[in-house]
Scaffold this motif. Structure first.
Motif, PDB file in Angstrom:
ATOM      1  N   MET A 163       0.843  -1.175   0.000  1.00 45.10           N
ATOM      2  CA  MET A 163       0.000   0.000   0.000  1.00 45.10           C
ATOM      3  C   MET A 163       0.882   1.229   0.000  1.00 45.10           C
ATOM      4  O   MET A 163       1.796   1.350   0.794  1.00 45.10           O
ATOM      5  CB  MET A 163      -0.905  -0.022   1.224  1.00 45.10           C
ATOM      6  CG  MET A 163      -1.688   1.260   1.422  1.00 45.10           C
ATOM      7  SD  MET A 163      -2.822   1.217   2.806  1.00 45.10           S
ATOM      8  CE  MET A 163      -4.088   0.206   2.120  1.00 45.10           C
ATOM      9  N   SER A 164       0.597   2.153  -0.886  1.00 40.70           N
ATOM     10  CA  SER A 164       1.367   3.383  -0.990  1.00 40.70           C
ATOM     11  C   SER A 164       0.669   4.478  -0.172  1.00 40.70           C
ATOM     12  O   SER A 164      -0.508   4.762  -0.388  1.00 40.70           O
ATOM     13  CB  SER A 164       1.468   3.777  -2.461  1.00 40.70           C
ATOM     14  OG  SER A 164       2.384   4.813  -2.620  1.00 40.70           O
ATOM     15  N   ILE A 165       1.440   5.069   0.753  1.00 43.28           N
ATOM     16  CA  ILE A 165       0.882   5.996   1.736  1.00 43.28           C
ATOM     17  C   ILE A 165       1.662   7.301   1.741  1.00 43.28           C
ATOM     18  O   ILE A 165       2.892   7.296   1.714  1.00 43.28           O
ATOM     19  CB  ILE A 165       0.965   5.379   3.146  1.00 43.28           C
ATOM     20  CG1 ILE A 165       0.209   4.053   3.202  1.00 43.28           C
ATOM     21  CG2 ILE A 165       0.462   6.343   4.210  1.00 43.28           C
ATOM     22  CD1 ILE A 165       0.540   3.220   4.416  1.00 43.28           C
ATOM     23  N   ASP A 166       0.944   8.410   1.811  1.00 41.36           N
ATOM     24  CA  ASP A 166       1.531   9.717   2.086  1.00 41.36           C
ATOM     25  C   ASP A 166       1.082  10.141   3.476  1.00 41.36           C
ATOM     26  O   ASP A 166      -0.038   9.828   3.897  1.00 41.36           O
ATOM     27  CB  ASP A 166       1.033  10.779   1.091  1.00 41.36           C
ATOM     28  CG  ASP A 166       1.742  10.727  -0.239  1.00 41.36           C
ATOM     29  OD1 ASP A 166       2.934  10.371  -0.269  1.00 41.36           O
ATOM     30  OD2 ASP A 166       1.095  11.047  -1.249  1.00 41.36           O
ATOM     31  N   VAL A 167       1.931  10.862   4.194  1.00 39.27           N
ATOM     32  CA  VAL A 167       1.549  11.451   5.470  1.00 39.27           C
ATOM     33  C   VAL A 167       1.712  12.950   5.332  1.00 39.27           C
ATOM     34  O   VAL A 167       2.731  13.435   4.838  1.00 39.27           O
ATOM     35  CB  VAL A 167       2.407  10.914   6.636  1.00 39.27           C
ATOM     36  CG1 VAL A 167       2.063  11.637   7.931  1.00 39.27           C
ATOM     37  CG2 VAL A 167       2.213   9.412   6.796  1.00 39.27           C
ATOM     38  N   ARG A 168       0.683  13.674   5.758  1.00 36.76           N
ATOM     39  CA  ARG A 168       0.690  15.129   5.666  1.00 36.76           C
ATOM     40  C   ARG A 168      -0.144  15.703   6.804  1.00 36.76           C
ATOM     41  O   ARG A 168      -0.844  14.973   7.503  1.00 36.76           O
ATOM     42  CB  ARG A 168       0.129  15.579   4.320  1.00 36.76           C
ATOM     43  CG  ARG A 168      -1.303  15.127   4.091  1.00 36.76           C
ATOM     44  CD  ARG A 168      -1.922  15.822   2.886  1.00 36.76           C
ATOM     45  NE  ARG A 168      -3.209  15.284   2.533  1.00 36.76           N
ATOM     46  CZ  ARG A 168      -4.345  15.470   3.203  1.00 36.76           C
ATOM     47  NH1 ARG A 168      -4.355  16.190   4.320  1.00 36.76           N
ATOM     48  NH2 ARG A 168      -5.491  14.943   2.779  1.00 36.76           N
ATOM     49  N   GLU A 169      -0.074  17.029   6.953  1.00 33.06           N
ATOM     50  CA  GLU A 169      -0.926  17.694   7.943  1.00 33.06           C
ATOM     51  C   GLU A 169      -2.368  17.699   7.459  1.00 33.06           C
ATOM     52  O   GLU A 169      -2.638  17.654   6.258  1.00 33.06           O
ATOM     53  CB  GLU A 169      -0.458  19.136   8.175  1.00 33.06           C
ATOM     54  CG  GLU A 169       0.793  19.212   9.008  1.00 33.06           C
ATOM     55  CD  GLU A 169       1.073  20.611   9.535  1.00 33.06           C
ATOM     56  OE1 GLU A 169       0.110  21.325   9.913  1.00 33.06           O
ATOM     57  OE2 GLU A 169       2.249  20.983   9.553  1.00 33.06           O
ATOM     58  N   VAL A 170      -3.279  17.752   8.417  1.00 35.67           N
ATOM     59  CA  VAL A 170      -4.693  17.784   8.074  1.00 35.67           C
ATOM     60  C   VAL A 170      -5.037  19.065   7.332  1.00 35.67           C
ATOM     61  O   VAL A 170      -4.385  20.103   7.516  1.00 35.67           O
ATOM     62  CB  VAL A 170      -5.611  17.659   9.317  1.00 35.67           C
ATOM     63  CG1 VAL A 170      -5.440  16.331   9.999  1.00 35.67           C
ATOM     64  CG2 VAL A 170      -5.408  18.806  10.280  1.00 35.67           C
ATOM     65  N   LYS A 192      -2.404   6.814  -1.439  1.00 37.35           N
ATOM     66  CA  LYS A 192      -2.082   7.495  -2.697  1.00 37.35           C
ATOM     67  C   LYS A 192      -3.071   7.137  -3.800  1.00 37.35           C
ATOM     68  O   LYS A 192      -3.372   7.963  -4.656  1.00 37.35           O
ATOM     69  CB  LYS A 192      -0.661   7.148  -3.146  1.00 37.35           C
ATOM     70  CG  LYS A 192       0.411   7.836  -2.348  1.00 37.35           C
ATOM     71  CD  LYS A 192       1.781   7.546  -2.932  1.00 37.35           C
ATOM     72  CE  LYS A 192       2.865   8.221  -2.128  1.00 37.35           C
ATOM     73  NZ  LYS A 192       4.199   7.964  -2.686  1.00 37.35           N
ATOM     74  N   ALA A 193      -3.599   5.930  -3.761  1.00 34.72           N
ATOM     75  CA  ALA A 193      -4.482   5.457  -4.835  1.00 34.72           C
ATOM     76  C   ALA A 193      -5.772   6.261  -4.938  1.00 34.72           C
ATOM     77  O   ALA A 193      -6.199   6.619  -6.034  1.00 34.72           O
ATOM     78  CB  ALA A 193      -4.810   3.979  -4.634  1.00 34.72           C
TER      79      ALA A 193
END
Length: 152
Positions: free
Chosen positions: A1-8, A58-59
């Motif tokens: 699974m492709s994941i990005d982490v960012r601020e809300v 990401k998907a």
């Protein structure tokens, strides 16, 4: 699974609220829309030094997890740290690296801000989470106490 982490962001509100309600349910806290809304305001508006992070697929852009952090002073070290108040992964996304991605992002944020620790507590019986925590952090010998305010 492709994941990005960012601020809300404001557009995360509906999915974030669902995740945070799931977090509260996991810890057997009563349903409380006001608590969810207040916490959303704190993290989305960065009140009380709060930082809201989300793990995003990401998907399709769906939120897979959240981490709520806040800054705290560490007088004994003349430094600051980040306290991880809440960490939650959607049940459908568990064991896919979501929590690890959020913890890595917390570590990177701490480094970028010059903090010297990321600290959190968890329930002693949360063995699934603790197996990850034991891989990325060191359990301390400190015991936590809660004291009610006078008259409370």
């Amino acid at each position: 699974m492709s994941i990005d982490v960012r601020e809300v962001t404001e557009s995360d509100a509906p999915q974030w609220r669902g995740l945070y309600a799931g977090y509260r349910d996991f810890y057997h806290l009563p349903e409380d829309a006001d608590a969810v809304e207040t916490t959303w305001r704190w993290v989305s508006q960065r009140e009380h030094g709060m930082i809201g992070l989300v793990a995003v697929a990401k998907a399709d852009g769906s939120l897979l997890g959240l981490a709520n952090l806040r800054r705290f002073a560490r007088p004994s070290f003349a430094a600051t740290g980040l306290y991880l108040d809440d960490l939650f992964t959607a049940p459908s996304a568990r064991r896919r690296g979501v929590a690890d991605s959020l913890l890595r992002a917390a570590r990177e944020r701490a480094a970028a801000e010059g903090a010297n620790v990321v600290r959190w507590i968890t329930a002693a019986d949360n063995t699934t989470a603790r197996s990850l925590y034991d891989q990325v952090a060191t359990a301390t010998s400190w015991v936590t106490y809660d004291m009610k305010p006078e008259g409370g």
